[in-house]
Design a protein around this motif. Structure first.
Motif, PDB file in Angstrom:
ATOM      1  N   ASN B  52      12.825   0.619  -5.337  1.00 45.98           N
ATOM      2  CA  ASN B  52      14.116   0.699  -4.663  1.00 45.98           C
ATOM      3  C   ASN B  52      14.417   2.141  -4.283  1.00 45.98           C
ATOM      4  O   ASN B  52      14.240   3.058  -5.090  1.00 45.98           O
ATOM      5  N   GLY B  53      14.839   2.333  -3.055  1.00 39.34           N
ATOM      6  CA  GLY B  53      15.165   3.672  -2.596  1.00 39.34           C
ATOM      7  C   GLY B  53      13.982   4.447  -2.052  1.00 39.34           C
ATOM      8  O   GLY B  53      14.131   5.583  -1.614  1.00 39.34           O
ATOM      9  N   ALA B  54      12.797   3.840  -2.082  1.00 35.73           N
ATOM     10  CA  ALA B  54      11.609   4.553  -1.596  1.00 35.73           C
ATOM     11  C   ALA B  54      11.762   4.853  -0.107  1.00 35.73           C
ATOM     12  O   ALA B  54      12.247   4.034   0.665  1.00 35.73           O
ATOM     13  N   VAL B  55      11.376   6.052   0.255  1.00 39.45           N
ATOM     14  CA  VAL B  55      11.381   6.490   1.645  1.00 39.45           C
ATOM     15  C   VAL B  55      10.060   7.193   1.916  1.00 39.45           C
ATOM     16  O   VAL B  55       9.639   8.043   1.132  1.00 39.45           O
ATOM     17  N   LYS B  56       9.430   6.814   3.033  1.00 39.51           N
ATOM     18  CA  LYS B  56       8.195   7.489   3.415  1.00 39.51           C
ATOM     19  C   LYS B  56       8.250   7.813   4.894  1.00 39.51           C
ATOM     20  O   LYS B  56       8.795   7.045   5.691  1.00 39.51           O
ATOM     21  N   GLN B  57       7.662   8.946   5.256  1.00 35.10           N
ATOM     22  CA  GLN B  57       7.681   9.386   6.642  1.00 35.10           C
ATOM     23  C   GLN B  57       6.300   9.831   7.066  1.00 35.10           C
ATOM     24  O   GLN B  57       5.570  10.470   6.301  1.00 35.10           O
ATOM     25  N   GLU B  58       5.967   9.484   8.309  1.00 34.55           N
ATOM     26  CA  GLU B  58       4.717   9.935   8.902  1.00 34.55           C
ATOM     27  C   GLU B  58       4.984  10.140  10.381  1.00 34.55           C
ATOM     28  O   GLU B  58       5.221   9.185  11.123  1.00 34.55           O
ATOM     29  N   GLY B  59       5.013  11.405  10.783  1.00 33.84           N
ATOM     30  CA  GLY B  59       5.268  11.699  12.190  1.00 33.84           C
ATOM     31  C   GLY B  59       6.647  11.217  12.612  1.00 33.84           C
ATOM     32  O   GLY B  59       7.653  11.547  11.992  1.00 33.84           O
ATOM     33  N   ARG B  60       6.697  10.402  13.628  1.00 31.05           N
ATOM     34  CA  ARG B  60       7.970   9.907  14.173  1.00 31.05           C
ATOM     35  C   ARG B  60       8.457   8.627  13.504  1.00 31.05           C
ATOM     36  O   ARG B  60       9.450   8.040  13.936  1.00 31.05           O
ATOM     37  N   LEU B  61       7.755   8.154  12.501  1.00 28.68           N
ATOM     38  CA  LEU B  61       8.114   6.922  11.813  1.00 28.68           C
ATOM     39  C   LEU B  61       8.574   7.223  10.395  1.00 28.68           C
ATOM     40  O   LEU B  61       7.960   8.039   9.692  1.00 28.68           O
ATOM     41  N   MET B  62       9.657   6.547  10.014  1.00 25.19           N
ATOM     42  CA  MET B  62      10.155   6.657   8.646  1.00 25.19           C
ATOM     43  C   MET B  62      10.527   5.271   8.148  1.00 25.19           C
ATOM     44  O   MET B  62      11.254   4.534   8.823  1.00 25.19           O
ATOM     45  N   ALA B  63      10.037   4.918   6.967  1.00 23.57           N
ATOM     46  CA  ALA B  63      10.310   3.615   6.383  1.00 23.57           C
ATOM     47  C   ALA B  63      11.093   3.788   5.092  1.00 23.57           C
ATOM     48  O   ALA B  63      10.872   4.744   4.344  1.00 23.57           O
ATOM     49  N   SER B  64      11.997   2.825   4.826  1.00 29.00           N
ATOM     50  CA  SER B  64      12.780   2.863   3.598  1.00 29.00           C
ATOM     51  C   SER B  64      12.888   1.467   3.026  1.00 29.00           C
ATOM     52  O   SER B  64      12.677   0.472   3.724  1.00 29.00           O
ATOM     53  N   LEU B  65      13.232   1.400   1.745  1.00 29.90           N
ATOM     54  CA  LEU B  65      13.320   0.113   1.058  1.00 29.90           C
ATOM     55  C   LEU B  65      14.581   0.071   0.206  1.00 29.90           C
ATOM     56  O   LEU B  65      14.821   0.970  -0.617  1.00 29.90           O
ATOM     57  N   ASP B  66      15.363  -0.986   0.380  1.00 28.48           N
ATOM     58  CA  ASP B  66      16.531  -1.264  -0.461  1.00 28.48           C
ATOM     59  C   ASP B  66      16.295  -2.629  -1.090  1.00 28.48           C
ATOM     60  O   ASP B  66      16.509  -3.658  -0.463  1.00 28.48           O
ATOM     61  N   THR B  67      15.846  -2.637  -2.341  1.00 29.51           N
ATOM     62  CA  THR B  67      15.489  -3.909  -2.973  1.00 29.51           C
ATOM     63  C   THR B  67      16.721  -4.738  -3.317  1.00 29.51           C
ATOM     64  O   THR B  67      16.637  -5.962  -3.375  1.00 29.51           O
ATOM     65  N   LYS B  68      17.854  -4.093  -3.506  1.00 31.95           N
ATOM     66  CA  LYS B  68      19.071  -4.862  -3.825  1.00 31.95           C
ATOM     67  C   LYS B  68      19.543  -5.641  -2.612  1.00 31.95           C
ATOM     68  O   LYS B  68      19.999  -6.786  -2.726  1.00 31.95           O
ATOM     69  N   ALA B  69      19.447  -5.028  -1.449  1.00 32.29           N
ATOM     70  CA  ALA B  69      19.810  -5.708  -0.202  1.00 32.29           C
ATOM     71  C   ALA B  69      18.660  -6.530   0.346  1.00 32.29           C
ATOM     72  O   ALA B  69      18.841  -7.258   1.336  1.00 32.29           O
ATOM     73  N   ARG B  70      17.485  -6.419  -0.262  1.00 28.49           N
ATOM     74  CA  ARG B  70      16.273  -7.101   0.220  1.00 28.49           C
ATOM     75  C   ARG B  70      16.024  -6.728   1.676  1.00 28.49           C
ATOM     76  O   ARG B  70      15.845  -7.602   2.549  1.00 28.49           O
ATOM     77  N   LEU B  71      16.007  -5.435   1.931  1.00 27.59           N
ATOM     78  CA  LEU B  71      15.933  -4.941   3.290  1.00 27.59           C
ATOM     79  C   LEU B  71      15.060  -3.701   3.348  1.00 27.59           C
ATOM     80  O   LEU B  71      15.177  -2.790   2.524  1.00 27.59           O
TER      81      LEU B  71
END
Lengths: 115, 113
Positions: B52-71
């Motif tokens: 939960n709360g993980a954020v990763k970035q590579e170049g122009r892309l950034m991904a995040s995870l909110d496990t409580k919201a399942r999003l």
């Protein structure tokens, strides 16, 4: 490393024919998977294996069979091809969690048409 | 049964613009993956989000995870044509030891000059 390799790349089958799609990985991964990809539908899991001699069904196993006699190879068998099996098939592998890696590595795919 | 929904399914952007792709899933899970697929090609791993709360970035892309919201979100910054591809999110069932992935239907991204 070649990674995950699949043969053939393309195949046309007649209804009722049989064939085996080959998948080999040289990364010593324990886990291997077969997916099919239909247009606009994402990927669906057909079968998977957690090690040599161990296989289990995924979401869409009907019409397919698998075996896993070695760590490297995970062939997918179609016994009586049907038009509904026209699809792109991807094989994937992943290491065990002890390596701290979870992602699956995909092969180049086999495009199968059944007519 | 685990369901994974992506939206939008089709996205046409201009170069230089920002946008976000959303991935909702139906059961608890703390392992989410993003893949990229070019036309006629295989899938390439972009990000693995493991908590939960993980954020990763590579170049122009950034991904995040909110496990409580399942999003999970995949944010595109200042898009360029080379980012045109189909993007898939995939979710690993919570607690599963077999690492079976359920994929979304994919988002077809087209970046126009």
């Amino acid at each position: 490393n070649a990674g995950v390799t699949q043969t053939p790349k393309f195949r046309i089958l007649k209804i009722g024919q049989s064939m085996t799609l080959q998948c080999t990985q040289d990364m010593n991964h324990n886990y291997m998977y077969w997916y099919r990809q239909d247009p606009g539908m994402g990927l669906k899991l057909i079968y998977y294996s957690v090690g040599a001699g161990i296989t289990d069904k995924g979401e869409v196993p009907n019409g397919y069979n698998v075996s896993r006699s070695t760590t490297e190879d995970f062939p997918l068998r179609l016994e009586l091809a049907a038009p509904s099996q026209t699809s792109v098939y991807f094989c994937a592998s992943s290491p065990s969690i002890t390596g701290g890696k979870y992602e699956q590595y995909f092969g180049p795919g086999t495009r199968l048409t059944v007519t | 049964e685990l369901k994974v929904e992506q939206n939008p399914l089709f996205l046409s952007m201009q170069e230089g613009k920002n946008y976000t792709i959303y991935c909702n899933y139906s059961t608890t899970s703390d392992r989410l993956y993003w893949y990229r697929q070019d036309p006629g090609k295989s899938l390439e791993s972009l990000f693995v989000l493991l908590s939960n709360g993980a954020v990763k970035q590579e170049g122009r892309l950034m991904a995040s995870l909110d496990t409580k919201a399942r999003l999970s979100t995949l944010h595109i910054t200042a898009a360029v044509h080379d980012l045109s591809a189909t993007y898939f999110c995939a979710v690993d069932e919570d607690g599963g030891s077999n690492y079976k992935l359920t994929f979304g239907k994919g988002t077809l991204l087209t970046v126009n000059p």
